[in-house]
Design an enzyme around this catalytic site. Structure first.
Site, PDB file in Angstrom:
ATOM      1  N   CYS A 118      -3.739  -0.836  -2.100  1.00 26.34           N
ATOM      2  CA  CYS A 118      -3.998   0.583  -2.356  1.00 26.34           C
ATOM      3  C   CYS A 118      -4.919   0.744  -3.577  1.00 26.34           C
ATOM      4  O   CYS A 118      -4.616   0.236  -4.657  1.00 26.34           O
ATOM      5  CB  CYS A 118      -2.663   1.261  -2.619  1.00 26.34           C
ATOM      6  N   ASP A 151       0.866  -1.188   0.000  1.00 28.00           N
ATOM      7  CA  ASP A 151       0.000   0.000   0.000  1.00 28.00           C
ATOM      8  C   ASP A 151       0.893   1.226   0.000  1.00 28.00           C
ATOM      9  O   ASP A 151       2.094   1.134   0.286  1.00 28.00           O
ATOM     10  CB  ASP A 151      -0.884  -0.003   1.258  1.00 28.00           C
ATOM     11  N   SER A 152       0.309   2.363  -0.320  1.00 26.49           N
ATOM     12  CA  SER A 152       1.065   3.609  -0.270  1.00 26.49           C
ATOM     13  C   SER A 152       1.481   3.953   1.166  1.00 26.49           C
ATOM     14  O   SER A 152       2.391   4.743   1.372  1.00 26.49           O
ATOM     15  CB  SER A 152       0.213   4.746  -0.819  1.00 26.49           C
ATOM     16  N   CYS A 195     -11.222   3.155  -0.876  1.00 25.06           N
ATOM     17  CA  CYS A 195      -9.942   3.665  -0.369  1.00 25.06           C
ATOM     18  C   CYS A 195      -9.612   2.865   0.884  1.00 25.06           C
ATOM     19  O   CYS A 195     -10.513   2.526   1.663  1.00 25.06           O
ATOM     20  CB  CYS A 195     -10.061   5.152  -0.026  1.00 25.06           C
ATOM     21  N   GLU A 249      -6.347   8.714   9.762  1.00 20.09           N
ATOM     22  CA  GLU A 249      -4.990   8.637  10.320  1.00 20.09           C
ATOM     23  C   GLU A 249      -4.928   9.281  11.704  1.00 20.09           C
ATOM     24  O   GLU A 249      -4.161   8.867  12.563  1.00 20.09           O
ATOM     25  CB  GLU A 249      -3.999   9.322   9.387  1.00 20.09           C
ATOM     26  N   HIS A 301      -8.508   3.673   3.637  1.00 22.53           N
ATOM     27  CA  HIS A 301      -8.808   4.272   4.936  1.00 22.53           C
ATOM     28  C   HIS A 301     -10.301   4.296   5.280  1.00 22.53           C
ATOM     29  O   HIS A 301     -10.668   4.477   6.431  1.00 22.53           O
ATOM     30  CB  HIS A 301      -8.310   5.722   4.965  1.00 22.53           C
TER      31      HIS A 301
END
Ligand code: DGL
Length: 271
Positions: free
Chosen positions: A73, A10-11, A183, A151, A185
């Site tokens: 990702c 993932d990024s 996404c 985050e 997140h």
């Protein structure tokens, strides 16, 4: 039966939501995670750059002798999955295709919504795949503020609620009956999103969908490991300190002794 690990990249840290779901469905598999925290976010980069980063990530994972690569990702899946498949001779799974397949199973009215980073939505990859699988009424929206909220751990407070209400406006009042959380997140904001859209909209967590797809794929190719120790190793390209704190929040567990710093410089590759 194949004891080699599965590589997941993932990024950054958000892809741990994908690793978590893979761990739930495939507890015996050994997993190696690579989070490119030094270069996150991918969501604002050009396609060429994201493809190049994705190649380096894959080459790093191959150096760990992985038997399959999962692109956790969405942004990298949108831009690099075809290239990686053409270059490397092992199963490469992208989270976008898995989300679209799940949407087809879950949507009854065919009215579908998708949310993701700006790059993912701009790439048009979700829309193209959704159209290909028969959807004609598609609403998509970029929700860039969801990433920093997740985050920060602000996933179920007033700020999250206000931001979500604004972003989700086009999806209410029966406009869609399913929404793809496109996404890494966004599954962390599932409670708030679900509360705002109500029971009539089913939320598609691509992380769960790709875990199911991976399980099927491993079984079909004889690559599964049903008696392994379920070992996990977490590599990050930037300081492991932040990864330890935020990653622990994403996974709900202590990563302590299993975190390593990854140096991708030797995996640079012209494309
Ligand atoms: N991992 C990215 C995704 O799923 C979100 C963070 C980023 O922009 O790199 O699209």
């Amino acid at each position: 039966m194949d004891e080699r690990p599965i590589g997941i990249f993932d990024s950054g840290i958000g892809g741990l939501t994908v690793l978590h779901e893979i761990g739930v469905l495939l507890p015996r598999e050994n997993l190696i995670y690579l989070g490119d925290t030094a270069r996150v976010p991918y969501g604002t980069k050009s396609i060429e750059t994201v493809v190049r980063y994705s190649v380096e990530n894959t080459r790093f994972l191959l150096s760990k002798d992985v038997k399959a690569v999962v692109i956790a990702c969405n942004t990298a899946s949108a831009t690099a999955v075809d290239f990686l498949r053409s270059e490397y001779d092992l199963p490469v799974l992208g989270v976008i295709e898995a989300g679209v397949e799940e949407a087809r199973r879950r949507s009854r009215t065919g009215k579908i919504g998708v949310i993701g980073t700006s790059a993912t939505i701009q790439s048009g990859k979700y829309e193209a795949l959704l159209r290909k699988s028969g959807f004609t009424q598609i609403i998509s929206a970029a929700c860039p503020l969801f990433v920093p909220l997740a985050e920060e751990g602000w996933t179920d407070n007033k700020v999250a609620e206000d931001v979500a209400r604004t972003y989700l406006e086009p999806f209410g009042n029966g406009a869609v009956d399913a929404l793809i959380l496109g996404c890494t997140h966004y599954p962390l904001l599932e409670n708030v999103i679900g509360r705002i859209l109500g029971d009539g909209v089913s939320l598609i967590n691509s992380a769960k969908a790709i875990a199911a797809k991976l399980k099927e794929r491993l079984a079909a190719t004889g690559l599964q490991n049903e008696s392994g120790a379920g070992e996990r190793l977490y590599f990050f390209t930037d300081s492991v300190e932040r990864a330890r704190t935020v990653g622990g929040r994403f996974l709900g567990e202590n990563l302590e002794n299993r975190i390593r710093l990854a140096d991708l410089s030797e995996f640079a590759h012209p494309i």
